[in-house]
Design a protein around this motif. Structure first.
Motif, short mmCIF file in Angstrom:
data_model
loop_
_atom_site.label_atom_id
_atom_site.label_comp_id
_atom_site.label_asym_id
_atom_site.label_seq_id
_atom_site.Cartn_x
_atom_site.Cartn_y
_atom_site.Cartn_z
N ASP A 358 0.30 26.13 6.60
CA ASP A 358 0.06 25.33 7.81
C ASP A 358 -1.34 25.68 8.27
OD1 ASP A 358 2.52 23.81 8.53
OD2 ASP A 358 3.42 25.80 8.60
N ASN A 359 -2.32 24.81 8.01
CA ASN A 359 -3.69 25.15 8.39
C ASN A 359 -4.46 23.91 8.81
OD1 ASN A 359 -4.44 24.04 5.74
ND2 ASN A 359 -3.72 26.00 4.92
N ALA A 360 -5.58 24.16 9.49
CA ALA A 360 -6.44 23.09 9.98
C ALA A 360 -7.88 23.60 9.98
CB ALA A 360 -6.03 22.66 11.39
N LEU A 361 -8.82 22.67 10.11
CA LEU A 361 -10.24 23.05 10.13
C LEU A 361 -10.91 22.43 11.35
CD1 LEU A 361 -12.25 24.60 8.17
CD2 LEU A 361 -13.16 22.33 7.67
N ILE A 362 -11.70 23.24 12.04
CA ILE A 362 -12.52 22.76 13.16
C ILE A 362 -13.97 22.80 12.72
CG2 ILE A 362 -13.12 23.10 15.59
CD1 ILE A 362 -10.58 24.86 15.80
N LEU A 363 -14.64 21.66 12.82
CA LEU A 363 -16.05 21.59 12.45
C LEU A 363 -16.92 21.63 13.70
CD1 LEU A 363 -15.83 18.69 9.84
CD2 LEU A 363 -16.42 21.06 9.32
N GLU A 364 -18.04 22.28 13.57
CA GLU A 364 -19.01 22.27 14.65
C GLU A 364 -19.51 20.83 14.83
OE1 GLU A 364 -23.05 24.23 14.26
OE2 GLU A 364 -21.88 25.87 15.13
N MET A 396 -2.20 20.50 6.24
CA MET A 396 -3.16 21.31 5.48
C MET A 396 -4.53 20.66 5.55
SD MET A 396 -0.87 22.24 2.08
CE MET A 396 -0.56 20.51 1.69
N VAL A 397 -5.54 21.46 5.25
CA VAL A 397 -6.91 20.97 5.39
C VAL A 397 -7.33 19.99 4.30
CG1 VAL A 397 -7.72 22.99 6.68
CG2 VAL A 397 -7.76 23.03 4.17
N ASN A 398 -6.47 19.73 3.31
CA ASN A 398 -6.78 18.65 2.37
C ASN A 398 -6.31 17.30 2.91
OD1 ASN A 398 -4.05 19.08 2.10
ND2 ASN A 398 -4.06 19.18 -0.14
N ASN A 399 -5.73 17.30 4.11
CA ASN A 399 -5.30 16.09 4.81
C ASN A 399 -6.30 15.84 5.94
OD1 ASN A 399 -4.10 14.09 6.34
ND2 ASN A 399 -2.13 15.14 6.56
N PRO A 400 -7.03 14.72 5.94
CA PRO A 400 -8.06 14.46 6.96
C PRO A 400 -7.54 14.56 8.40
CG PRO A 400 -8.22 12.85 5.19
CD PRO A 400 -6.97 13.64 4.93
N LYS A 401 -6.24 14.35 8.59
CA LYS A 401 -5.67 14.45 9.94
C LYS A 401 -5.89 15.83 10.54
CE LYS A 401 -1.26 14.30 12.44
NZ LYS A 401 0.20 14.02 12.35
N TRP A 402 -5.97 16.85 9.69
CA TRP A 402 -6.07 18.23 10.17
C TRP A 402 -7.47 18.81 9.96
CZ3 TRP A 402 -2.33 19.72 13.25
CH2 TRP A 402 -1.10 19.04 13.17
N VAL A 403 -8.46 17.93 9.76
CA VAL A 403 -9.87 18.34 9.67
C VAL A 403 -10.68 17.48 10.63
CG1 VAL A 403 -11.88 18.57 8.15
CG2 VAL A 403 -9.58 19.01 7.25
N LYS A 404 -11.18 18.08 11.71
CA LYS A 404 -11.90 17.32 12.74
C LYS A 404 -12.98 18.19 13.37
CE LYS A 404 -7.68 14.77 13.95
NZ LYS A 404 -6.70 14.43 15.01
N SER A 405 -13.91 17.53 14.00
CA SER A 405 -14.92 18.26 14.77
C SER A 405 -14.26 18.80 16.04
CB SER A 405 -16.08 17.34 15.14
OG SER A 405 -15.65 16.36 16.08
N ASN A 440 -16.38 30.51 12.00
CA ASN A 440 -16.80 30.67 13.40
C ASN A 440 -15.56 30.55 14.30
OD1 ASN A 440 -17.95 30.66 15.90
ND2 ASN A 440 -19.28 28.90 15.55
N LYS A 441 -14.92 31.69 14.57
CA LYS A 441 -13.64 31.68 15.27
C LYS A 441 -13.76 31.20 16.72
CE LYS A 441 -11.95 35.44 12.33
NZ LYS A 441 -11.39 36.82 12.28
N ALA A 442 -14.95 31.25 17.28
CA ALA A 442 -15.13 30.82 18.67
C ALA A 442 -14.89 29.32 18.85
CB ALA A 442 -16.55 31.16 19.13
N LEU A 443 -14.91 28.55 17.76
CA LEU A 443 -14.70 27.10 17.87
C LEU A 443 -13.29 26.76 18.36
CD1 LEU A 443 -16.48 25.93 14.58
CD2 LEU A 443 -17.26 25.54 16.94
N LEU A 444 -12.33 27.63 18.17
CA LEU A 444 -10.95 27.32 18.56
C LEU A 444 -10.71 27.48 20.07
CD1 LEU A 444 -7.98 26.69 17.87
CD2 LEU A 444 -7.66 29.13 17.40
#
Length: 600
Positions: A358-364, A396-405, A440-444
């Protein structure tokens, strides 16, 4: 008197040998026909009943409510032994055979043995503590049988006897070591030189830097064989008053052990794994390290280490593995412009064996990354290779739904909380447990803050969010017995989820930041939301559910991460604690329904 009574069953195993002898000599046996009343409400009880075979029903005096069913090895009515009379009726549902322990004997044992008395305490935490103490004692023999192997052996530096003090000091510093072995020669055995030896030689003895280390080395070196017990290595160091030993394999030196390391290995074995993770320079090396994680869990569990400690330790190890995978997969130039987040049990720090990703990505904001999709697909496949199963729900981060700025994630939180419909509540629950693990953990932080701001004191939204807790029934029958289907007892839906999700809802309502359920419960007590006894019982119930599930998973690794318990494999004590814990969950669900005015 009964010679067949099993004195090893809790709580009778807490009695001293003399007390056990007293108990056995005082026991009698009685037979009750089907339909016969064993104990009657509002009447005194002069014996504690322990069922040999058969079944007994506990019911209200008017017969309008059934409280519980008892079967082989169960006992009743303890409360009547401590009070003046029974509160309920006890009736044989079939022909039943019982041991009878006279009340005066029971009370003498109760008053004369604190551990025996504590077993009957209604506080789940005290009972669990008592059983865990006994488990640690039982597993002490296994705990000392760990062997010297490749994972525990440290590499060593072997220097010629003519190496100068100056050169030896430089080589030790270069290798990051504090000791080196000194070659045998001219009839001399192997020796050892430490940084302390070198310091004393150069400073206190004022020896020239050109003096050979053979003149200051300590000899002979105590040795142990590879495959010997670590306990024996510790004994050898203690007896010889040394802190280091060499390790031999077929007479050849293959490494060293030091006392601090051995004590650490006895403690958890975890530092070996974390060192291997830190030193991994490729996915293949990381996979080898990650592959030993299950063995670490089994070692800790079998040695009676507290379930909460195991969870905290494994959560730390998981973080290190996932962070290392991120560092090896994501281009270094992008690592500080994004944040990898884990959620679910991993985000709460409550995962023991590897479960679904269960993971996600936050982009600057404003970052351009053309290879983003390909990199995230590689990361997910890497984590899968390391033993983390793919998420069936594709969180998961291979799903665009869970990868956002970051800005898009803030808009997502606003949209979910603004709509407040049932379909969005699962995503909200997932985000509520998000934990920054790499990059960059501060993004969360701003996203978590926005989530708490939007949820605080939103009664209607919190009601919708909490409602799923009441949709799953607690696996207890109307008679208070454990309820299981052909697959077993669903401990995740019936026990773990209500505690985790109910606590999560209360934490969001009151602005409590930690993700971990145990920490949330502790803070809910500080905020005077829950009584201390309620939070304690919920914590102990959750630990028990996780512990029983883990034990089954370790016993049947081929069965995968099954969420169903085989009740038939549980002993009387575990059945009793499980039943007690599920009643705790049932009361918590009733309280949540009242608190959030849920009408389901």
């Amino acid at each position: 008197m009964s010679e067949t009574f099993d004195i090893t069953l809790p709580p009778f195993d807490r009695l001293t040998p003399e007390q056990q002898h007293t108990l056995i000599n005082a026991l009698d046996v009685a037979y009750f026909r089907q339909g016969e009343t064993l104990l009657e409400a509002n009447q005194p009880s002069e014996q504690l009943h322990i069922i040999i075979k058969g079944s007994v029903e506990e019911s209200a005096p008017d017969g309008g409510e059934v409280f519980a069913h008892y079967t082989a090895d169960d006992m009743f009515d303890v409360r009547a032994q401590l009070e003046h009379q029974c509160r309920h009726n006890y009736t044989a549902l079939e022909d039943t055979l019982c041991y009878l322990l006279p009340k005066d004997v029971f009370l003498s044992l109760y008053q004369g043995n604190g551990q025996f008395a504590a077993y009957f305490d209604s506080n789940l935490a005290r009972r669990q503590q008592l059983l865990e103490e006994a488990q640690r004692q039982q597993n002490l023999a296994e705990f000392i049988l760990t062997k010297v192997d490749d994972d525990s052996i440290q590499p060593c530096l072997v220097l010629a006897r003519q190496t100068t003090l100056d050169e030896a000091t430089r080589q030790l510093k270069k290798m990051g070591m504090d000791a080196a072995l000194v070659e045998a020669g001219d009839g001399q055995p192997y020796g050892i030189v430490t940084r302390t030896n070198l310091l004393h030689a150069l400073i206190f003895d004022d020896l020239p830097k050109s003096v050979p280390i053979g003149d200051v080395a300590t000899a002979p070196v105590i040795s142990v064989d590879k495959g010997d017990y670590l306990f024996n290595a510790m004994l050898a160091m203690t007896r010889s008053k040394v802190k280091r030993v060499s390790v031999l394999d077929d007479g050849e030196i293959v490494g060293m052990l030091d006392l601090t390391q051995v004590l650490s290995l006895f403690s958890t074995h975890s530092h070996v794994l974390t060192l291997r993770i830190a030193r991994a320079n490729s996915i293949e090396e990381l996979a080898l390290a990650a592959g030993s994680q299950a063995r670490l869990v089994e070692t800790l569990f079998n040695n009676g280490i507290h379930t909460r400690f195991v969870m905290e330790l494994i959560a730390t190890v998981n973080e290190q593995i996932i962070e290392k995978a991120f560092q090896l997969t994501v281009p270094q130039v992008m690592q500080n412009h994004c944040c990898l987040v884990v959620m679910g049990s991993e985000g709460r720090g409550e995962q023991i064996l590897k479960s679904d990703q269960d993971n996600a990505l936050i982009l600057e904001d404003g970052v351009e990354w053309p290879a983003l999709a390909a990199t995230m697909a590689t990361l997910i496949e890497t984590l899968h290779q390391l033993g983390y199963p793919l998420c069936p729900g594709n969180v998961m981060v291979n799903n665009p739904k869970w990868v956002k700025s970051q800005s898009e994630w803030l808009q997502t939180v606003d949209g979910i909380t603004g709509r407040g419909n049932d379909n969005d509540m699962m995503d909200l629950a997932i985000l509520a447990d998000s934990h920054a693990i790499a990059g960059n953990k501060a993004l969360l932080s701003p996203i978590k803050q926005r989530l708490h701001q939007q949820m605080a004191s939103q009664e209607l939204l919190l009601t919708t969010f909490t409602r799923p807790v009441l949709r799953f029934s607690v696996p207890l029958t109307l008679f208070g017995k454990l309820k299981a289907n052909k697959d077993g007892l669903d401990i995740k839906q019936g026990g773990i989820f209500p505690i985790v999700h109910g606590t999560r809802a209360l934490a969001l309502e009151h602005g409590i930041e930690p993700n971990n359920t145990f920490e949330r419960l502790a803070q809910l007590v500080e905020h005077k939301v829950l009584e201390s006894s309620t939070a304690s019982n919920l914590s102990e119930a959750l630990k028990l559910f996780i512990k029983l599930r883990l034990r089954q998973q370790l016993d049947h690794p081929a069965g995968g991460l099954q969420q169903h318990l085989d009740v038939g494999r549980l002993n009387r004590t575990d059945r009793d604690l499980l039943r007690h814990s599920l009643h705790v969950v049932k009361k918590f669900k009733e309280w949540l329904g009242y608190h959030y005015q849920i009408r389901d």
